[in-house]
Design an enzyme around this catalytic site. Structure first.
Site, PDB file in Angstrom:
ATOM      1  N   GLU A 186      -6.113  -0.582  -8.152  1.00 52.89           N
ATOM      2  CA  GLU A 186      -6.617  -0.211  -9.480  1.00 52.89           C
ATOM      3  C   GLU A 186      -5.476   0.151 -10.427  1.00 52.89           C
ATOM      4  O   GLU A 186      -5.470  -0.233 -11.593  1.00 52.89           O
ATOM      5  CB  GLU A 186      -7.595   0.964  -9.362  1.00 52.89           C
ATOM      6  CG  GLU A 186      -8.825   0.683  -8.521  1.00 52.89           C
ATOM      7  CD  GLU A 186      -8.607   0.776  -7.006  1.00 52.89           C
ATOM      8  OE1 GLU A 186      -9.577   0.503  -6.274  1.00 52.89           O
ATOM      9  OE2 GLU A 186      -7.481   1.108  -6.546  1.00 52.89           O
TER      10      GLU A 186
ATOM     11  N   ASP B  89       0.242  -5.921   0.312  1.00 54.91           N
ATOM     12  CA  ASP B  89      -1.015  -6.288  -0.338  1.00 54.91           C
ATOM     13  C   ASP B  89      -0.758  -7.565  -1.125  1.00 54.91           C
ATOM     14  O   ASP B  89       0.273  -7.689  -1.798  1.00 54.91           O
ATOM     15  CB  ASP B  89      -1.482  -5.192  -1.307  1.00 54.91           C
ATOM     16  CG  ASP B  89      -2.159  -4.040  -0.594  1.00 54.91           C
ATOM     17  OD1 ASP B  89      -2.833  -4.283   0.415  1.00 54.91           O
ATOM     18  OD2 ASP B  89      -2.018  -2.900  -1.074  1.00 54.91           O
TER      19      ASP B  89
ATOM     20  N   CYS C 202       0.844  -1.186   0.000  1.00 58.45           N
ATOM     21  CA  CYS C 202       0.000   0.000   0.000  1.00 58.45           C
ATOM     22  C   CYS C 202       0.891   1.251   0.000  1.00 58.45           C
ATOM     23  O   CYS C 202       1.782   1.372   0.853  1.00 58.45           O
ATOM     24  CB  CYS C 202      -0.909  -0.007   1.227  1.00 58.45           C
ATOM     25  SG  CYS C 202      -1.884   1.517   1.398  1.00 58.45           S
TER      26      CYS C 202
END
Length: 164
Positions: free
Chosen positions: A100, A65, A58
Protein backbone atom coordinates in the site's frame (compact mmCIF):
# COMPACT_ATOMS: atom_id res chain seq x y z
CA UNK A 1 33.87 -34.47 -64.65
CA UNK A 2 34.52 -34.90 -60.95
CA UNK A 3 33.24 -32.34 -58.48
CA UNK A 4 35.76 -30.57 -56.28
CA UNK A 5 35.47 -31.08 -52.53
CA UNK A 6 34.32 -27.95 -50.70
CA UNK A 7 37.17 -25.86 -49.38
CA UNK A 8 37.79 -26.09 -45.64
CA UNK A 9 36.93 -22.93 -43.76
CA UNK A 10 38.95 -21.82 -40.81
CA UNK A 11 36.98 -21.89 -37.57
CA UNK A 12 37.06 -18.79 -35.43
CA UNK A 13 38.91 -19.25 -32.20
CA UNK A 14 36.92 -18.87 -29.00
CA UNK A 15 38.04 -16.06 -26.77
CA UNK A 16 37.14 -16.19 -23.09
CA UNK A 17 37.37 -13.05 -21.06
CA UNK A 18 36.09 -11.61 -17.83
CA UNK A 19 33.32 -9.04 -17.87
CA UNK A 20 34.26 -6.20 -15.57
CA UNK A 21 31.88 -3.62 -14.21
CA UNK A 22 32.34 -0.33 -16.07
CA UNK A 23 33.42 2.73 -14.09
CA UNK A 24 30.20 4.42 -15.18
CA UNK A 25 27.41 1.87 -15.70
CA UNK A 26 25.13 2.63 -18.65
CA UNK A 27 22.13 2.78 -16.36
CA UNK A 28 21.60 2.82 -12.63
CA UNK A 29 18.54 3.07 -10.39
CA UNK A 30 17.47 6.62 -9.65
CA UNK A 31 14.68 8.50 -7.88
CA UNK A 32 14.80 11.19 -10.61
CA UNK A 33 11.82 11.46 -12.99
CA UNK A 34 12.66 13.33 -16.19
CA UNK A 35 9.81 15.09 -17.98
CA UNK A 36 9.10 16.60 -21.39
CA UNK A 37 6.41 18.91 -22.76
CA UNK A 38 3.10 17.25 -23.59
CA UNK A 39 3.00 17.29 -27.41
CA UNK A 40 -0.80 17.75 -27.41
CA UNK A 41 -1.91 19.50 -24.20
CA UNK A 42 -5.23 20.57 -25.73
CA UNK A 43 -6.54 17.00 -25.83
CA UNK A 44 -7.27 14.46 -23.11
CA UNK A 45 -5.60 11.20 -24.10
CA UNK A 46 -4.44 8.27 -22.05
CA UNK A 47 -0.78 7.33 -21.70
CA UNK A 48 -0.50 3.82 -20.28
CA UNK A 49 2.67 2.30 -18.87
CA UNK A 50 2.85 -1.45 -18.21
CA UNK A 51 5.57 -2.34 -15.72
CA UNK A 52 5.50 -6.14 -15.26
CA UNK A 53 8.78 -6.54 -13.36
CA UNK A 54 8.45 -4.28 -10.32
CA UNK A 55 10.41 -5.55 -7.32
CA UNK A 56 10.82 -4.46 -3.71
CA UNK A 57 10.92 -6.51 -0.52
CA UNK A 58 8.79 -7.07 2.55
CA UNK A 59 9.95 -4.80 5.39
CA UNK A 60 9.08 -7.49 7.96
CA UNK A 61 10.48 -10.67 6.43
CA UNK A 62 13.00 -9.36 3.89
CA UNK A 63 11.45 -11.63 1.24
CA UNK A 64 11.14 -10.24 -2.28
CA UNK A 65 7.81 -8.87 -3.49
CA UNK A 66 6.94 -8.73 -7.19
CA UNK A 67 4.19 -6.74 -8.86
CA UNK A 68 2.78 -5.78 -12.23
CA UNK A 69 2.11 -2.03 -12.29
CA UNK A 70 -0.25 -0.38 -14.76
CA UNK A 71 -0.09 3.41 -14.84
CA UNK A 72 -2.89 5.25 -16.67
CA UNK A 73 -2.20 8.96 -17.07
CA UNK A 74 -3.93 11.90 -18.69
CA UNK A 75 -1.12 14.42 -18.80
CA UNK A 76 -1.56 18.17 -18.58
CA UNK A 77 1.51 20.18 -19.54
CA UNK A 78 4.21 17.55 -18.92
CA UNK A 79 4.80 13.84 -19.61
CA UNK A 80 7.19 11.39 -17.91
CA UNK A 81 10.16 10.19 -19.96
CA UNK A 82 10.28 6.38 -20.20
CA UNK A 83 13.91 5.61 -19.37
CA UNK A 84 13.78 7.74 -16.23
CA UNK A 85 10.56 5.92 -15.24
CA UNK A 86 12.36 2.60 -15.69
CA UNK A 87 15.29 3.74 -13.50
CA UNK A 88 12.85 5.18 -10.95
CA UNK A 89 10.89 1.92 -10.64
CA UNK A 90 14.17 0.00 -10.42
CA UNK A 91 15.20 2.14 -7.43
CA UNK A 92 12.65 0.30 -5.26
CA UNK A 93 14.38 -3.07 -5.75
CA UNK A 94 16.40 -2.78 -2.54
CA UNK A 95 13.75 -1.02 -0.47
CA UNK A 96 11.50 -2.60 2.10
CA UNK A 97 7.94 -1.33 1.74
CA UNK A 98 4.39 -2.47 2.29
CA UNK A 99 2.36 -2.81 -0.93
CA UNK A 100 0.00 0.00 0.00
CA UNK A 101 2.78 2.43 0.90
CA UNK A 102 4.97 1.88 -2.14
CA UNK A 103 1.98 2.20 -4.53
CA UNK A 104 0.89 5.48 -2.90
CA UNK A 105 4.47 6.81 -2.80
CA UNK A 106 4.88 6.21 -6.53
CA UNK A 107 1.60 8.00 -7.26
CA UNK A 108 2.66 10.99 -5.13
CA UNK A 109 6.06 11.23 -6.86
CA UNK A 110 4.52 11.08 -10.33
CA UNK A 111 1.95 13.75 -9.41
CA UNK A 112 4.77 15.97 -8.06
CA UNK A 113 6.75 15.50 -11.27
CA UNK A 114 4.04 16.24 -13.87
CA UNK A 115 0.87 17.49 -12.10
CA UNK A 116 -1.37 15.42 -14.44
CA UNK A 117 -5.08 15.88 -15.03
CA UNK A 118 -5.60 12.27 -13.99
CA UNK A 119 -3.38 9.43 -12.82
CA UNK A 120 -4.32 5.91 -11.74
CA UNK A 121 -1.88 3.23 -10.63
CA UNK A 122 -3.02 -0.38 -10.43
CA UNK A 123 -0.47 -2.57 -8.66
CA UNK A 124 -1.16 -6.29 -8.90
CA UNK A 125 1.10 -7.99 -6.39
CA UNK A 126 2.02 -11.60 -6.99
CA UNK A 127 0.84 -14.25 -4.57
CA UNK A 128 2.31 -14.34 -1.09
CA UNK A 129 1.06 -16.93 1.40
CA UNK A 130 -1.85 -17.80 -0.89
CA UNK A 131 -3.06 -14.18 -1.12
CA UNK A 132 -2.90 -11.84 -4.10
CA UNK A 133 -2.98 -8.14 -3.27
CA UNK A 134 -4.18 -5.45 -5.68
CA UNK A 135 -3.73 -1.79 -4.78
CA UNK A 136 -5.41 0.91 -6.90
CA UNK A 137 -4.69 4.60 -6.23
CA UNK A 138 -5.90 7.67 -8.13
CA UNK A 139 -5.27 11.37 -8.48
CA UNK A 140 -7.61 13.88 -10.14
CA UNK A 141 -6.48 17.44 -10.72
CA UNK A 142 -8.76 19.90 -8.96
CA UNK A 143 -11.31 21.29 -11.41
CA UNK A 144 -10.56 18.78 -14.18
CA UNK A 145 -13.64 17.12 -15.61
CA UNK A 146 -13.27 14.22 -18.03
CA UNK A 147 -15.11 14.36 -21.34
CA UNK A 148 -18.22 12.18 -21.37
CA UNK A 149 -17.63 8.60 -22.43
CA UNK A 150 -18.63 7.73 -25.96
CA UNK A 151 -20.10 4.24 -26.36
CA UNK A 152 -20.02 3.11 -29.97
CA UNK A 153 -22.27 0.32 -31.29
CA UNK A 154 -20.73 -3.14 -31.27
CA UNK A 155 -20.81 -5.24 -34.44
CA UNK A 156 -19.84 -8.84 -34.92
CA UNK A 157 -16.59 -9.37 -36.77
CA UNK A 158 -16.95 -10.45 -40.37
CA UNK A 159 -14.81 -13.23 -41.80
CA UNK A 160 -16.03 -13.25 -45.38
CA UNK A 161 -17.37 -16.76 -44.92
CA UNK A 162 -21.12 -17.19 -44.56
CA UNK A 163 -22.21 -18.69 -41.29
CA UNK A 164 -18.72 -18.92 -39.81
Amino acid sequence: MAKKAPAKTAQAQLTVGERVKPDTPPSVPSRKLDVFDNPNPGRDYVIQFQIPEFTCFCPLTGQPDFAHFTVDCIADKLCIELKSLKMYMWSYRNEGAFHEKVTNDILEDMVKAINPRYLRITAKWYVRGGIYTNVVVEHRKKGWKPAPRVDLPQHSSETGLLGL
